[in-house]
Scaffold this active site. Structure first.
Site, PDB file in Angstrom:
ATOM      1  N   GLU A  69      -0.388  -8.300   5.458  1.00 57.77           N
ATOM      2  CA  GLU A  69      -0.266  -8.471   6.925  1.00 57.77           C
ATOM      3  C   GLU A  69      -1.388  -8.479   7.696  1.00 57.77           C
ATOM      4  O   GLU A  69      -1.299  -8.717   9.001  1.00 57.77           O
ATOM      5  CB  GLU A  69       0.819  -7.274   7.314  1.00 57.77           C
ATOM      6  CG  GLU A  69       0.041  -5.868   7.505  1.00 57.77           C
ATOM      7  CD  GLU A  69       0.124  -5.007   6.179  1.00 57.77           C
ATOM      8  OE1 GLU A  69       0.006  -5.913   4.969  1.00 57.77           O
ATOM      9  OE2 GLU A  69      -0.439  -3.884   6.216  1.00 57.77           O
TER      10      GLU A  69
ATOM     11  N   CYS B  88       0.864  -1.328  -0.005  1.00 55.89           N
ATOM     12  CA  CYS B  88       0.042   0.163  -0.041  1.00 55.89           C
ATOM     13  C   CYS B  88       0.807   1.257  -0.070  1.00 55.89           C
ATOM     14  O   CYS B  88       1.405   1.786  -0.954  1.00 55.89           O
ATOM     15  CB  CYS B  88      -0.994  -0.047   1.044  1.00 55.89           C
ATOM     16  SG  CYS B  88      -2.350   1.048   0.779  1.00 55.89           S
TER      17      CYS B  88
ATOM     18  N   HIS C 261      -2.911  -5.144   1.720  1.00 57.94           N
ATOM     19  CA  HIS C 261      -2.440  -5.446   2.989  1.00 57.94           C
ATOM     20  C   HIS C 261      -2.291  -6.864   3.415  1.00 57.94           C
ATOM     21  O   HIS C 261      -3.041  -7.307   4.025  1.00 57.94           O
ATOM     22  CB  HIS C 261      -3.012  -4.564   4.050  1.00 57.94           C
ATOM     23  CG  HIS C 261      -2.958  -3.179   3.986  1.00 57.94           C
ATOM     24  ND1 HIS C 261      -2.186  -2.500   4.752  1.00 57.94           N
ATOM     25  CD2 HIS C 261      -3.687  -2.237   3.381  1.00 57.94           C
ATOM     26  CE1 HIS C 261      -2.183  -1.140   4.443  1.00 57.94           C
ATOM     27  NE2 HIS C 261      -3.207  -0.872   3.743  1.00 57.94           N
TER      28      HIS C 261
HETATM   29  N1  GLN Z   1      -3.452   6.438   0.725  1.00 54.08           N
HETATM   30  C1  GLN Z   1      -2.122   6.070   1.670  1.00 54.08           C
HETATM   31  C2  GLN Z   1      -1.022   6.773   0.992  1.00 54.08           C
HETATM   32  O1  GLN Z   1      -1.125   7.702   0.012  1.00 54.08           O
HETATM   33  C3  GLN Z   1      -2.095   4.731   1.548  1.00 54.08           C
HETATM   34  C4  GLN Z   1      -2.932   3.803   2.450  1.00 54.08           C
HETATM   35  C5  GLN Z   1      -2.413   2.603   2.996  1.00 54.08           C
HETATM   36  O2  GLN Z   1      -1.219   2.545   2.999  1.00 54.08           O
HETATM   37  N2  GLN Z   1      -3.381   1.797   3.598  1.00 54.08           N
HETATM   38  O3  GLN Z   1       0.062   6.659   1.342  1.00 54.08           O
END
Ligand code: GLN
Length: 202
Positions: free
Chosen positions: A183, A82, A181
């Site tokens: 994890e 992410c 994610h």
């Molecule tokens: N929107 C977040 C970002 O720009 C990422 C979101 C996340 O890691 N759950 O970093």
């Protein structure tokens, strides 16, 4: 190399503890990375989810941005989930103007791509190379991958619905990235894949 590689989790901000747990379950010696000394002691690094703008700011403040870039350039295996995927992208759309990245994967990602009305959702995905059944992927204000260069291997795309075909997991050599994610699921197959990548490249 030894059978339990030492894998760090970048602990500036975000979901550090969950990654430490998944890495340990997948057979690594997991360690939170706060400093240059920590960075020097690991064979692979996870960059967690969280908020990439904050991660960028803290990495600069703590003097870790350049060392992270150097570790990456010298071939350290890294896995970004992410916000971590954003940190590993060579190009980012909808980044903040002052936001910095580690880079390394020849791809263009869009921050917060799935839109505010579906901030967070779960979807079963086919992920190449992890074996077994589909993977329960949790997306939270996730980025997606808009373009990849010829050296990037696409490991997973969304298979149905309006976003079918969207790339959500990639690998380029020792660098792995997921929009979602792993994890948070208790399914350690993606972490196990990363532990193998670290063994292969360390
Ligand atoms: N929107 C977040 C970002 O720009 C990422 C979101 C996340 O890691 N759950 O970093």
């Amino acid at each position: 190399m030894n059978s339990a590689p030492i894998i760090g989790v970048l602990a500036l901000q975000g979901g550090v503890r969950e990654h430490l747990g998944s890495l340990t379950a997948a057979g690594a010696q997991a360690k939170a990375v706060h400093s240059l000394g920590d960075l020097a002691s690991i064979q692979g690094l996870v960059i967690p989810g969280g908020e990439s703008t904050v991660m960028s700011k803290l990495a600069i403040q703590d003097g870790l941005l350049e060392p992270l870039r150097q570790a990456r350039a010298s071939g350290m295996a890294m896995f970004g989930s992410c916000a971590g995927m954003i940190m590993l992208a060579n190009q980012v759309t909808d980044a903040r103007a002052d936001q910095e990245f580690i880079g390394g994967i020849d791809m263009s990602v869009r921050r917060n791509a799935f839109g505010s009305q579906i901030d967070s959702f779960e979807m079963d995905l086919e992920v190449q190379g992890i074996g077994g059944v589909s993977f329960p992927a949790v997306f939270i204000r996730a980025p997606w991958v808009e373009e990849v260069g010829p050296e990037v291997q696409i490991l997973s795309t969304i298979s149905k619905g309006p976003r079918a075909g969207t790339i959500v997991a990639v690998q380029q050599g020792p660098l792995l990235a997921t929009s979602f994610h792993p994890e948070l699921t208790g399914d350690i197959r993606i972490h196990a894949t990363f532990v193998e990548i670290v063994r292969q490249y360390a």
